[in-house]
Design a protein around this motif. Structure first.
Motif, PDB file in Angstrom:
ATOM      1  N   GLN A  12       1.107  -1.698  -0.201  1.00 42.75           N
ATOM      2  CA  GLN A  12       0.051  -0.010   0.214  1.00 42.75           C
ATOM      3  C   GLN A  12       1.311   1.008  -0.222  1.00 42.75           C
ATOM      4  O   GLN A  12       2.304   1.293   0.204  1.00 42.75           O
ATOM      5  CB  GLN A  12      -0.756   0.109   1.420  1.00 42.75           C
ATOM      6  N   SER A  13       0.449   2.503  -0.643  1.00 45.03           N
ATOM      7  CA  SER A  13       1.026   3.002  -0.161  1.00 45.03           C
ATOM      8  C   SER A  13       1.103   3.656   0.735  1.00 45.03           C
ATOM      9  O   SER A  13       0.696   3.653   2.190  1.00 45.03           O
ATOM     10  CB  SER A  13      -0.026   4.781  -1.355  1.00 45.03           C
ATOM     11  N   PRO A  86       2.093   5.637  -5.221  1.00 43.44           N
ATOM     12  CA  PRO A  86       1.714   4.567  -6.617  1.00 43.44           C
ATOM     13  C   PRO A  86       2.484   4.973  -7.953  1.00 43.44           C
ATOM     14  O   PRO A  86       2.695   3.998  -8.531  1.00 43.44           O
ATOM     15  CB  PRO A  86       0.430   5.375  -6.848  1.00 43.44           C
ATOM     16  N   VAL A 120       2.553  -0.215  -6.556  1.00 46.79           N
ATOM     17  CA  VAL A 120       1.856   0.127  -5.065  1.00 46.79           C
ATOM     18  C   VAL A 120       0.940   0.739  -5.402  1.00 46.79           C
ATOM     19  O   VAL A 120       0.891   1.371  -6.012  1.00 46.79           O
ATOM     20  CB  VAL A 120       2.842   1.267  -4.468  1.00 46.79           C
ATOM     21  N   SER A 121      -0.233   0.423  -4.309  1.00 40.78           N
ATOM     22  CA  SER A 121      -1.519   0.820  -4.398  1.00 40.78           C
ATOM     23  C   SER A 121      -1.605   2.059  -3.584  1.00 40.78           C
ATOM     24  O   SER A 121      -1.326   2.474  -2.925  1.00 40.78           O
ATOM     25  CB  SER A 121      -2.710  -0.473  -3.814  1.00 40.78           C
ATOM     26  N   SER A 122      -2.618   2.708  -4.401  1.00 43.98           N
ATOM     27  CA  SER A 122      -3.042   4.258  -3.899  1.00 43.98           C
ATOM     28  C   SER A 122      -4.359   3.523  -1.781  1.00 43.98           C
ATOM     29  O   SER A 122      -4.927   2.961  -2.131  1.00 43.98           O
ATOM     30  CB  SER A 122      -3.956   4.552  -5.121  1.00 43.98           C
TER      31      SER A 122
END
Length: 122
Positions: A12-13, A86, A120-122
């Motif tokens: 995750q971010s 991200p 990398v997810s926001s």
């Protein structure tokens, strides 16, 4: 010299990941080592590099967030990535420059590891 990269994944971010690169073969001949990345639809870019003596350099986009290190005796290089964004999403590649001693004299060789995907997810 052959390189094997590992450590990518989904985070995750704001999270962290550590990428590792292990060299095999004539590891004592390795000079500079670098991490590159290639995001979808973009050109490959250098994000961090480290000399045999330990001098480091970073792309402005990762300064203060990424830390590159290496162990010359083990032939390993790491990239500690903190505060991921991200826009750090990419396939990351390790690369090493090394000296090849040939009958014509020393030459510079370059090896690449297989990429490791960082998402990398926001």
């Amino acid at each position: 010299v052959q390189l094997q990269a590992s450590g990518g994944g989904l985070v995750q971010s704001g999270g962290s990941l550590t990428l590792s690169c292990e060299a095999s073969g004539s590891i004592s001949s390795i000079n500079d080592m670098n991490w590159h990345r290639q995001a979808p639809g973009k050109q490959r870019e250098v994000v961090a590099g480290i000399s045999k003596s330990g001098s480091v350099k970073y792309d402005d986009s990762v300064k203060g967030r990424f830390t590159i290190s290496r162990d010359n005796a083990k032939g390993t290089m790491n990239l500690q990535m903190n505060s991921l964004k991200p826009e750090d999403t990419a396939v990351y590649y390790c690369e090493a420059d090394y000296i090849v001693h040939s009958p014509a004299g020393p030459e510079v060789g370059r090896s690449w590891g297989q990429g490791t995907l960082v998402t990398v997810s926001s």
